[in-house]
Design an enzyme around this catalytic site. Structure first.
Site, short mmCIF file in Angstrom:
data_model
loop_
_atom_site.label_atom_id
_atom_site.label_comp_id
_atom_site.label_asym_id
_atom_site.label_seq_id
_atom_site.Cartn_x
_atom_site.Cartn_y
_atom_site.Cartn_z
N ASP A 112 -0.38 7.45 -7.74
CA ASP A 112 0.89 6.96 -7.20
C ASP A 112 2.08 7.35 -8.05
O ASP A 112 3.13 7.74 -7.53
CB ASP A 112 0.84 5.43 -7.07
CG ASP A 112 -0.12 5.00 -5.98
OD1 ASP A 112 -0.24 3.79 -5.73
OD2 ASP A 112 -0.75 5.88 -5.37
N THR A 141 4.84 0.90 -4.09
CA THR A 141 6.07 0.30 -4.64
C THR A 141 5.91 0.01 -6.13
O THR A 141 6.86 0.10 -6.89
CB THR A 141 6.47 -1.01 -3.92
OG1 THR A 141 5.43 -1.99 -4.10
CG2 THR A 141 6.73 -0.76 -2.45
N SER A 142 4.66 -0.32 -6.56
CA SER A 142 4.49 -0.61 -8.00
C SER A 142 4.80 0.64 -8.82
O SER A 142 5.51 0.57 -9.83
CB SER A 142 3.05 -1.06 -8.27
OG SER A 142 2.13 -0.03 -7.89
N ALA A 143 4.33 1.77 -8.34
CA ALA A 143 4.59 3.03 -9.06
C ALA A 143 6.07 3.38 -8.97
O ALA A 143 6.70 3.79 -9.96
CB ALA A 143 3.74 4.15 -8.46
N ALA A 144 6.66 3.17 -7.80
CA ALA A 144 8.07 3.56 -7.59
C ALA A 144 9.01 2.74 -8.47
O ALA A 144 10.00 3.27 -9.01
CB ALA A 144 8.45 3.38 -6.12
N GLY A 172 0.79 -1.24 0.00
CA GLY A 172 0.00 0.00 0.00
C GLY A 172 0.81 1.28 0.00
O GLY A 172 0.29 2.36 0.19
N LEU A 173 2.14 1.14 -0.23
CA LEU A 173 3.02 2.32 -0.17
C LEU A 173 3.45 2.78 -1.55
O LEU A 173 4.36 3.60 -1.69
CB LEU A 173 4.25 2.00 0.69
CG LEU A 173 3.97 1.82 2.18
CD1 LEU A 173 5.21 1.28 2.90
CD2 LEU A 173 3.51 3.11 2.85
N1 LIG Z 1 11.42 -4.23 -5.00
C1 LIG Z 1 10.69 -4.56 -6.06
N2 LIG Z 1 11.28 -5.11 -7.15
C2 LIG Z 1 10.55 -5.44 -8.25
N3 LIG Z 1 9.21 -5.29 -8.34
C3 LIG Z 1 8.58 -4.77 -7.28
C4 LIG Z 1 9.27 -4.37 -6.08
N4 LIG Z 1 8.34 -3.89 -5.20
C5 LIG Z 1 7.14 -3.99 -5.81
N5 LIG Z 1 7.28 -4.50 -7.04
C6 LIG Z 1 6.19 -4.81 -8.00
O1 LIG Z 1 5.02 -4.11 -7.59
C7 LIG Z 1 4.01 -5.08 -7.24
C8 LIG Z 1 3.23 -4.57 -6.03
O2 LIG Z 1 2.33 -3.59 -6.53
P1 LIG Z 1 1.06 -3.19 -5.61
O3 LIG Z 1 0.30 -4.42 -5.26
O4 LIG Z 1 0.38 -2.06 -6.28
O5 LIG Z 1 1.78 -2.73 -4.26
P2 LIG Z 1 1.98 -1.23 -3.72
O6 LIG Z 1 0.78 -1.02 -2.85
O7 LIG Z 1 3.26 -1.27 -2.94
O8 LIG Z 1 2.05 -0.33 -4.93
C9 LIG Z 1 4.78 -6.34 -6.87
O9 LIG Z 1 3.90 -7.47 -7.02
C10 LIG Z 1 5.89 -6.31 -7.92
O10 LIG Z 1 5.37 -6.74 -9.18
C1 LIG Z 2 -6.32 1.86 -4.83
C2 LIG Z 2 -5.57 3.00 -5.51
O1 LIG Z 2 -6.35 4.20 -5.45
C3 LIG Z 2 -4.23 3.24 -4.82
C4 LIG Z 2 -3.30 2.02 -4.83
O2 LIG Z 2 -2.18 2.24 -3.98
P1 LIG Z 2 -1.05 1.10 -3.79
O3 LIG Z 2 -0.70 0.55 -5.17
O4 LIG Z 2 -1.68 -0.02 -2.94
O5 LIG Z 2 0.08 1.76 -3.09
C5 LIG Z 2 -5.37 2.60 -6.99
C6 LIG Z 2 -4.93 3.78 -7.88
O6 LIG Z 2 -5.18 4.95 -7.52
O7 LIG Z 2 -4.33 3.48 -8.92
MG LIG Z 3 0.67 -0.04 -6.40
#
Ligand SMILES: Nc1ncnc2c1ncn2[C@@H]1O[C@H](COP(=O)(O)OP(=O)(O)O)[C@@H](O)[C@H]1O
Ligand SMILES: C[C@@](O)(CCOP(=O)(O)O)CC(=O)O
Ligand SMILES: [Mg+2]
Length: 316
Positions: free
Chosen positions: A151, A107-110, A104-105
């Site tokens: 994100d 990481t996918s966007a980062a 939820g932080l």
């Molecule tokens: N350190 C990492 N290295 C490679 N891919 C990552 C890393 N952290 C996250 N990801 C990718 O992002 C996905 C998580 O995205 P998401 O569920 O939206 O989590 P978040 O809430 O952190 O954005 C992971 O399943 C992976 O595919």
């Molecule tokens: C649920 C949502 O509003 C935020 C998702 O946040 P995260 O990937 O869980 O960090 C989805 C979006 O805005 O793309």
């Molecule tokens: Mg994400």
């Protein structure tokens, strides 16, 4: 040996997660917990990542080749970011994250923002943060099939950002908000949770009304944040969490923590991000910090990051 390194802030969703996917406004904040993506010259392309976990693997012991259908899925965000560039050059892409994936932080966007920022510089491009945000937003939407600009813009641009309804614009907010935040691991990814919400939303109109009310809360919260009226901000955090619970995107540990916080008289707490577990944020207090730790939440550095993604060339 050329090496480029991008440092990307992670993010908290202050208000409006999920609602923003359906055109409502939202407010997010970049934090000082960061992810680093480095790109280093190499004769072939290799992706390495410090914090990914892979289950169900098969290893050919003769050549130690690992097989798992989860690998390409787990690396899909980084791979799609590389595939954006047609004039690719081989390199080692190393992703280092101080937090677990999918909590939820953002990481996918980062991962996308860091890979686009570092790899574009490695190829000789000079993209602005706005260009990195726009490119990354389209990549995340392509990988997930669903999702908003929140994100990728927050991790690219930094600061506290307000995303107006039914718009592609973004507005910087100034506020003295101070947060304690932490996370517990979850089983679903945000992409899976987004698909679940979409399926339920398509079944009935009740959700539209809930999302519309969340949008109104976001606009009220924007006013209170700019006035630094934290008592009102906190009240709206509890209400937003209750509406997220009605959407079915929270989880019992998050709901128990938020209701306990309210009973303890903490100013405000709510889930942050995609949900299903993951992150909770509270207006900063010693009691909030103790409560999060007592429930096994891993605290993160929620100090505001105002700069967004930064890129440096390290030629050694
Ligand atoms: N350190 C990492 N290295 C490679 N891919 C990552 C890393 N952290 C996250 N990801 C990718 O992002 C996905 C998580 O995205 P998401 O569920 O939206 O989590 P978040 O809430 O952190 O954005 C992971 O399943 C992976 O595919
Ligand atoms: C649920 C949502 O509003 C935020 C998702 O946040 P995260 O990937 O869980 O960090 C989805 C979006 O805005 O793309
Ligand atoms: Mg994400």
């Amino acid at each position: 040996m050329r090496k480029v390194e991008a440092t990307v802030p992670l993010k908290l969703t202050l208000f409006g997660e999920h609602a923003i996917v359906y055109g409502e406004p939202a407010i997010a904040m970049a934090i000082s917990e960061t992810m680093k993506v480095s790109v280093m010259e190499h004769h072939k392309t290799i992706i390495s990542s410090s914090s990914l976990r892979i289950e169900n693997i098969k290893v050919d012991l003769e050549d130690m080749r690992v097989e798992s259908d989860q690998i390409s899925k787990a690396l899909s965000y980084a791979i799609e970011a590389l595939n954006y560039f047609e004039d690719r050059k081989p390199a080692i892409i190393n992703i280092e994250s101080s937090v677990d994936p999918s909590v939820g932080l953002g990481t996918s966007a980062a991962v996308i923002v860091g890979t686009v920022a570092a790899y574009s510089k490695y190829l000789g491009y000079e993209y602005s943060k706005e260009e990195i945000a726009q490119i990354s937003r389209n990549i995340e939407k392509r990988v997930q099939g669903l999702g908003s600009r929140m994100d990728t813009y927050t991790t690219s641009l930094g600061g506290i950002l307000y995303f107006p309804r039914n718009s592609e614009s973004v507005e910087r907010l100034s506020s003295k908000i101070d947060i304690n935040g932490g996370y517990i691991r979850r089983v679903s990814t945000t992409a899976e949770i987004l698909r679940r919400v979409k399926a339920i939303k398509e079944k009935g109109r009740e959700f539209d009304e809930i999302l519309r009310i969340v949008g109104e809360i976001v606009d009220d919260a924007k006013t209170y944040l700019e006035r630094d009226d934290m008592e009102s901000v906190g009240q709206l955090m509890y209400v937003n969490h209750g509406l997220l619970m009605s959407l079915g995107v929270t989880s019992p540990p998050l709901d128990e923590l938020v209701s306990t916080a309210r009973n303890m008289g903490l100013l405000g707490c709510k889930m942050s991000g995609g949900g299903g577990g993951g992150s909770v944020i509270c207006l900063k207090s010693h009691k909030a910090e103790l409560l999060l730790e007592s429930r096994g939440f891993r605290l993160v550095n929620t100090e505001l990051n105002k700069t967004g993604v930064t890129i440096k060339e390290i030629s050694n």
